[in-house]
Motif scaffolding. Structure first.
Motif, PDB file in Angstrom:
ATOM      1  N   ASP A  58       3.555  -2.270  -9.287  1.00 27.80           N
ATOM      2  CA  ASP A  58       3.989  -2.621  -7.938  1.00 27.80           C
ATOM      3  C   ASP A  58       3.237  -3.872  -7.533  1.00 27.80           C
ATOM      4  OD1 ASP A  58       5.713  -0.516  -7.700  1.00 27.80           O
ATOM      5  OD2 ASP A  58       4.546   0.566  -6.185  1.00 27.80           O
TER       6      ASP A  58
ATOM      7  N   GLU B 164       3.686  -2.687  -0.240  1.00 29.11           N
ATOM      8  CA  GLU B 164       4.476  -2.750  -1.476  1.00 29.11           C
ATOM      9  C   GLU B 164       5.709  -3.615  -1.247  1.00 29.11           C
ATOM     10  OE1 GLU B 164       7.816  -0.148  -3.624  1.00 29.11           O
ATOM     11  OE2 GLU B 164       6.154   0.999  -2.785  1.00 29.11           O
TER      12      GLU B 164
ATOM     13  N   THR C 191       8.716  -3.567  -7.092  1.00 30.32           N
ATOM     14  CA  THR C 191       8.502  -2.604  -8.164  1.00 30.32           C
ATOM     15  C   THR C 191       9.115  -3.173  -9.437  1.00 30.32           C
ATOM     16  OG1 THR C 191       8.474  -0.678  -6.707  1.00 30.32           O
ATOM     17  CG2 THR C 191       9.013  -0.290  -9.014  1.00 30.32           C
TER      18      THR C 191
END
Length: 451
Positions: free
Chosen positions: A367, A374, A377
């Motif tokens: 990530d 975040e 990904t």
């Protein structure tokens, strides 16, 4: 009977941003919205807004000519009425760009606009977020709000330019799919000519298959997540910037491409007029993004060693650590547990004990955190057909239900990997928005389906 609209002027249209380059004394034709109307005793100021900015028009009774909307209407129509203004460029250091338009002929291009639900002429929008979302079609006209999506548009340009230069091919994949196989039940079901179908959660399966065609592909498109999240960072529909590339050694090769993509997006934003207007701090992307293994990240934030994922407070703490230790707004956390990654994720070789195909615990995935949130990904995928069969059977499923997806792997696929960037999260972090809905023109979430 309503009179016909006036015939277009033979003058070419001048945009507000170009007005300062026009020699004083020249006659120009502007078109836009009445952004602000200020009526004084002997003069009325009309601030006109077009797609490039603001221009000041000076209206004096008996000087020039204005065409009112109706018999009882003032010379300058109400705010948000679209107008055409023909007049003379005159120097004025106090006006936007140092010039204004005098002796105007003001021609309304529509009926007088109703009073807007929010005051668009104020420097900042002061209405509550629900009001802005309910009246998005008008609220997004505000220059500062509009600049937020111009940041998104610049980011998309940087994304595409960087990948095109690196030999990637843009693809378009279906958003209606026949099976909900990637990540379980969190999908939106639709009636597709009498049989069930689903809105795609991501283009993952398709972009992997297209690696077998082009080696390097990317896509910009909507994805749909039927997850009952009601937070400031989740949407049921968002724009995903997806990338997939073949012939990688492992996920670090993928991360290197991601670094260049994010740098390209940041450069495009930095060069945009919207970034200057908003005064945002565009991040410098380091030549090598700092990388921390998931197990070490848990230790750093004081979380239990068997924690399967990072909580939002962990991400914030890691973001602060990356900035303090590396001077970086970015941090890549690699090696997430295989139990928290999709079945197509390549395991970290020799990282057992765990549930991976070879007993591995960790994965060749990552990530990317941006300022403690975040953002991306990504990772390396499985590429051997037998590994896919084993991974699917380990989930208690029948590989036959994945037949169209697995066909590419039966006919030879290179080691590959990819990532996906959430556009709205990126923009929200850039402009310092507390809620991702602030930078989404028409957000879809747990409660909102209109406008």
């Amino acid at each position: 009977m309503r009179p016909p609209l006036p015939s277009p002027s033979p003058l070419a249209r001048t945009l507000a941003s170009d007005l300062s380059a026009v020699p004083p004394g020249s006659v120009v034709r502007l078109q836009g919205w009445v952004h602000r109307r200020r009526e004084l005793a002997t003069v009325t100021f009309l601030v006109l807004r077009d797609r490039t900015g603001l221009a000041q028009v000076v209206v004096r009774p008996g000087v020039g000519q204005a065409e009112p909307v109706g018999e009882a209407e003032p010379l300058v129509p109400p705010e948000e009425t679209t107008v055409e203004v023909t007049g003379t460029v005159t120097a004025n250091p106090q006006a936007p760009g140092g010039v204004e338009v005098t002796e105007p002929v003001i021609t309304p291009l529509t009926d007088a606009a109703e009073t807007p639900p929010v005051e668009l002429w104020r420097p900042a929008l002061t209405a509550a977020l629900p009001t802005l979302l309910d009246h998005a079609a008008v609220a997004w006209r505000h220059p500062a709000q509009k600049a937020r999506w111009e940041i998104a548009a610049a980011s998309l340009r940087g994304f595409r330019v960087t990948l095109d230069a690196a030999g990637f091919t843009e693809v378009c994949t279906p958003k209606l799919v026949g099976t909900a196989t990637e990540s379980g039940a969190n999908v939106f079901a639709v009636d597709y000519f009498g049989r069930p179908a689903y809105l795609a959660q991501s283009p993952q399966f398709y972009k992997q298959q297209m690696v077998g065609v082009f080696e390097r592909v990317y896509e910009v498109g909507p994805v749909f997540r039927a997850e009952p999240h009601d937070t400031v960072r989740h949407l049921a529909e968002y724009r995903s910037l997806d990338v997939e590339l073949g012939f990688v050694r492992d996920h670090r090769d993928v991360l290197a491409v991601l670094r260049d993509v994010v740098a390209g997006m940041a450069d495009a934003v930095r060069g945009s007029a919207a970034a200057e207007r908003l005064g945002i701090a565009v991040p410098e992307v380091p030549a090598q993004i700092p990388v921390l293994h998931f197990a070490d990240a848990l230790k750093l934030v004081g979380a239990p060693s068997d924690e399967p994922d990072l909580a939002p407070e962990h991400e914030r703490a890691l973001g602060e650590w990356a900035l303090a230790e590396h001077g970086s707004d970015f941090l890549a956390v690699e090696g997430y547990p295989m139990t928290k990654r999709p079945f197509y994720t390549h395991p970290e070789p020799g990282s057992g004990p765990g549930p991976g195909a070879g007993g591995e615990r960790w994965s060749n995935s990552f990530d990317l955190l941006f300022r403690g949130l975040e953002l991306v990904t990504g990772g390396q995928r499985l590429h051997r057909y037998a590994d896919y069969v084993a991974a699917i059977e380990a989930r208690g499923e029948d590989p036959a239900s994945y037949a169209s997806y697995l066909e590419a792997f039966r006919h030879g696929m290179p080691p590959h990997g990819g990532f996906a960037i959430g556009l709205e999260r990126w923009v929200a972090r850039l402009v310092g928005a507390a809620n991702v809905r602030e930078v989404t023109p028409f957000p879809r979430d747990l409660h909102r389906l209109v406008p």
